[in-house]
Design an enzyme around this catalytic site. Structure first.
Site, PDB file in Angstrom:
ATOM      1  N   HIS A 188       0.905  -1.221  -0.172  1.00 18.67           N
ATOM      2  CA  HIS A 188      -0.357   0.034  -0.372  1.00 18.67           C
ATOM      3  C   HIS A 188       0.920   1.168   0.349  1.00 18.67           C
ATOM      4  O   HIS A 188       0.476   2.439  -0.246  1.00 18.67           O
ATOM      5  CB  HIS A 188      -1.100   0.036   1.020  1.00 18.67           C
ATOM      6  CG  HIS A 188      -2.010  -1.113   0.856  1.00 18.67           C
ATOM      7  ND1 HIS A 188      -2.122  -2.015   1.301  1.00 18.67           N
ATOM      8  CD2 HIS A 188      -3.012  -0.176   0.091  1.00 18.67           C
ATOM      9  CE1 HIS A 188      -3.719  -2.570   0.470  1.00 18.67           C
ATOM     10  NE2 HIS A 188      -4.300  -1.909  -0.259  1.00 18.67           N
ATOM     11  N   GLU A 429      -3.002   0.157 -37.231  1.00 25.16           N
ATOM     12  CA  GLU A 429      -1.490   0.556 -38.001  1.00 25.16           C
ATOM     13  C   GLU A 429      -0.885  -0.758 -39.132  1.00 25.16           C
ATOM     14  O   GLU A 429       0.288  -0.457 -39.076  1.00 25.16           O
ATOM     15  CB  GLU A 429      -0.854  -0.103 -36.421  1.00 25.16           C
ATOM     16  CG  GLU A 429      -0.741  -1.352 -36.041  1.00 25.16           C
ATOM     17  CD  GLU A 429      -0.128  -1.578 -34.503  1.00 25.16           C
ATOM     18  OE1 GLU A 429       1.066  -0.905 -34.120  1.00 25.16           O
ATOM     19  OE2 GLU A 429      -0.602  -2.603 -33.735  1.00 25.16           O
ATOM     20  N   ASP A 453       3.044   2.714 -36.250  1.00 25.16           N
ATOM     21  CA  ASP A 453       3.201   2.045 -37.250  1.00 25.16           C
ATOM     22  C   ASP A 453       2.728   2.122 -38.881  1.00 25.16           C
ATOM     23  O   ASP A 453       3.547   1.409 -39.954  1.00 25.16           O
ATOM     24  CB  ASP A 453       2.770   0.084 -36.800  1.00 25.16           C
ATOM     25  CG  ASP A 453       4.200  -0.192 -35.513  1.00 25.16           C
ATOM     26  OD1 ASP A 453       4.864  -0.502 -36.319  1.00 25.16           O
ATOM     27  OD2 ASP A 453       3.913  -0.648 -34.624  1.00 25.16           O
ATOM     28  N   CYS A 500      -3.951   6.416 -30.740  1.00 24.03           N
ATOM     29  CA  CYS A 500      -3.141   5.932 -29.647  1.00 24.03           C
ATOM     30  C   CYS A 500      -1.494   6.222 -29.784  1.00 24.03           C
ATOM     31  O   CYS A 500      -1.024   6.055 -29.745  1.00 24.03           O
ATOM     32  CB  CYS A 500      -3.048   4.527 -29.296  1.00 24.03           C
ATOM     33  SG  CYS A 500      -2.656   3.375 -29.893  1.00 24.03           S
TER      34      CYS A 500
HETATM   35  C1  PEP Z   1       1.726   2.365 -32.821  1.00 25.12           C
HETATM   36  O1  PEP Z   1       2.376   1.917 -33.747  1.00 25.12           O
HETATM   37  O2  PEP Z   1       1.416   3.666 -33.460  1.00 25.12           O
HETATM   38  C2  PEP Z   1       1.739   2.462 -31.179  1.00 25.12           C
HETATM   39  C3  PEP Z   1       0.927   2.878 -31.060  1.00 25.12           C
HETATM   40  O3  PEP Z   1       2.345   1.132 -31.156  1.00 25.12           O
HETATM   41  P1  PEP Z   1       3.778   1.566 -30.881  1.00 25.12           P
HETATM   42  O4  PEP Z   1       4.172   2.198 -30.522  1.00 25.12           O
HETATM   43  O5  PEP Z   1       3.787   0.156 -29.314  1.00 25.12           O
HETATM   44  O6  PEP Z   1       4.067   0.106 -31.643  1.00 25.12           O
HETATM   45 MG    MG Z   2       2.340  -0.074 -32.832  1.00 26.42          MG
END
Ligand code: PEP
Ligand code: MG
Length: 553
Positions: A188, A429, A453, A500
């Site tokens: 904790h 991606e 990617d 992301c």
């Molecule tokens: C991406 O490819 O944009 C992604 C978020 O994954 P990573 O950078 O971990 O390949």
């Molecule tokens: Mg990726």
């Protein structure tokens, strides 16, 4: 300069003098008392007093770190009502005629021992919590005052271990960071440090009393502490620390405000994380959820292939601490630039186009199932989304979902619960996923665009190759068009779409993404508030910028 390493709980920097925190040492004798009645009363008085203190600590911890982190003090208060424990202590006083402090020490030690022998790592970690409340009782009986241990100047606290109640009792205005020799990342103290976003290093075996009063830098990013660092190091880490403080100032101003444009369009802003050590940064930066938990870091941080239980604990910790926020955990994306010895992957001439991510998982089914079972089991502790990386075809998504269904059935047979509200998504991606987005969208709840990617595969530019920098255009019109196509395809099939990859944090594209209808942007925690600032300055009723019309139509 001395460098000591440990396990970082919160990736931040603390700069200042060390304060070695030493609990008063005491030895409790085995003397026999003539009359046990006054000892019973002393124990009862201490029990009532410490129980009341736990309730005060609970209120304090709720304010400092939230309901979940504070729950430990309810556990303490409950322990002080536990009939088995109380009976055993009273029996030592009455039958063996020992003092209240001796009986309390024995009773709490026995109970702590029992917890430490349990199979479940969660209950094992509670052993320290039992001793924590036991020590409070003993110190109360001995009339010891621990309030002056922290000193009067802001400092980096160094201790053998810090009990949760000690962590909460500490004056936060005097606390720059914490370093302990002991402690687990499940304890904790670690949870509180995370929730308070306080730099903390545990398992630092080289701590030394001679550090007391010395100038030091705790570098959470590199899991170490520099005692009497060189001037160069002081300069560079001070700059980094100042960036953290600037971020904190921004936080104060924007915290709690919605990610809504001037014209009233709202977009969800989530954070990308690599593991439980980043939770503090999610809350401190006021992210609404986690859009990408790169679970391969759980594998990369482990010396051997992590067992289902180890993974379950890591996922559970993140879900539980952040509940009810959505936490999207991406299944293991090993391969390409992320290699691990114990995976025994062959050397490949073209690893970015090779055996990686879901391709490994679909080939090594047992390996994949360990992760999916851990995820399903953790799902009851929060709001989980599961995301599959590097998808290029409908067949792969269906296969992933079939294996997930198989894991659900296994858990049902074993009587282990999982949530029925898990969202399922994929990383978009690869250009193949973009071009098949209409079909893929019908299989999943969400898409998350991995622009890192996607750019590499669309432009045929190795993202690891620095020599190609001159040829690389992060705003390449092909990538922006792919993002638009993916959002449109997703929305045609009731599938929400986020970004992301790093591009999500590119403030020069925020307006473009909002005009495309992107539902969520998941960025590194430090970018959450600058992004919120940008979103709040946009008015979509005004005409779109030149870039948008040229690049994405
Ligand atoms: C991406 O490819 O944009 C992604 C978020 O994954 P990573 O950078 O971990 O390949
Ligand atoms: Mg990726």
């Amino acid at each position: 300069m001395q460098v000591a390493t440990g396990t970082s709980i919160v990736n931040r920097i603390a700069i200042g003098r060390i304060r070695v925190y030493k609990r008063p040492e005491y030895k409790i004798g085995e003397e026999i008392v003539a009359d046990p009645v006054p000892e019973l009363k002393r124990f009862e008085d201490a029990r009532v007093k410490v129980q009341a203190q736990q309730n005060v600590l609970y209120e304090k911890a709720v304010k400092a770190a939230g309901e979940d982190s504070a729950a430990i003090f309810q556990f303490h208060a409950m322990m002080l009502d536990d009939d088995d424990l109380l009976d055993s202590i009273k029996s030592i006083i009455v039958e063996q005629k020992h003092t209240a402090e001796y009986a309390a020490q024995r009773g709490f030690e026995n109970t702590a021992q029992m917890f430490s022998e349990m199979d479940d790592p969660y209950f094992q970690a509670r052993s320290a919590d039992v001793m924590d409340v036991g020590n409070d009782i003993i110190e109360c009986l001995l009339g010891l005052d621990t309030s002056s241990l922290q000193g009067t100047e802001p400092s980096i606290l160094v201790a053998e271990d810090l009990a949760p109640s000690e962590t909460v009792k500490l004056d936060k205005n005097l606390l720059l960071g914490m370093i302990t020799r002991e402690g687990s990342s499940n304890s904790h103290t670690a949870i509180l440090a995370r929730s308070m976003n306080l730099p903390a290093l545990i398992q630092c075996k080289d701590i030394d009393d001679s550090w007391d009063g010395k100038f030091a830098i705790l570098d959470g990013y590199n899991s170490c502490v520099y005692i009497e660092p060189t001037q160069d190091l002081v300069d560079s880490l001070t700059r980094r620390h100042e960036q953290e403080l600037a971020q904190d100032a921004l936080l104060e101003h924007l915290k709690g405000l919605p990610n809504t444009t001037i014209d009233g369009t709202t977009v969800r802003v989530y954070a990308n994380i690599g593991g439980p050590q980043d939770i503090g940064n999610v809350t401190a930066n006021d992210a609404e959820g986690v859009g990408l938990f790169r679970s391969e870091f759980v594998y990369l941080n482990s010396k051997a292939d992590p067992a289902e239980e180890e993974q379950f604990q890591a996922y559970k910790r993140v879900l539980e601490t952040l509940a009810p926020k959505l936490v999207i955990i991406r299944t293991c994306d090993i391969g390409a630039d992320k290699t691990i010895d114990y995976m025994n992957l062959d050397k490949e001439t073209n690893p970015a186009l090779g055996f990686r991510a879901v391709r490994i998982c679909l080939t090594r089914k047992d390996f994949f199932k360990r992760q999916l079972r851990a995820l399903l089991r953790a799902s009851v502790y929060g709001n989980l989304g599961i995301m599959f990386p590097m998808i290029i075809s409908l067949r792969e998504v269906k296969e992933c979902k079939d294996i997930l269904a198989e894991c659900r059935r296994e858990l049902e047979n074993e009587g282990k619960p999982y949530s029925d509200k898990i969202q399922i998504g994929i990383m978009v991606e690869t250009p193949a996923a973009v071009l098949c987005a209409d079909e893929l969208a019908q299989e999943v709840d969400f898409f998350s665009l991995g622009t890192n990617d996607l750019t590499q595969y669309t432009c045929a530019i190795d993202r690891q190759n620095a020599k190609l920098e001159a040829f690389s255009d992060p705003h390449h019109p092909a990538v922006l068009r792919e993002i638009r196509m993916t959002v449109e395809a997703g929305h045609r099939h009731n599938c929400w779409v986020g970004i992301c990859g790093e591009l999500g944090a590119d403030l020069s594209l925020t307006e473009t993404f909002l005009r495309m209808g992107v539902d969520e942007l998941s960025v590194n925690p430090k970018s959450v508030l600058p992004l919120r600032k940008q979103i709040r300055s946009i008015d979509l009723r005004k005409p779109a910028g030149e870039g948008l019309t040229q690049n994405t139509q």
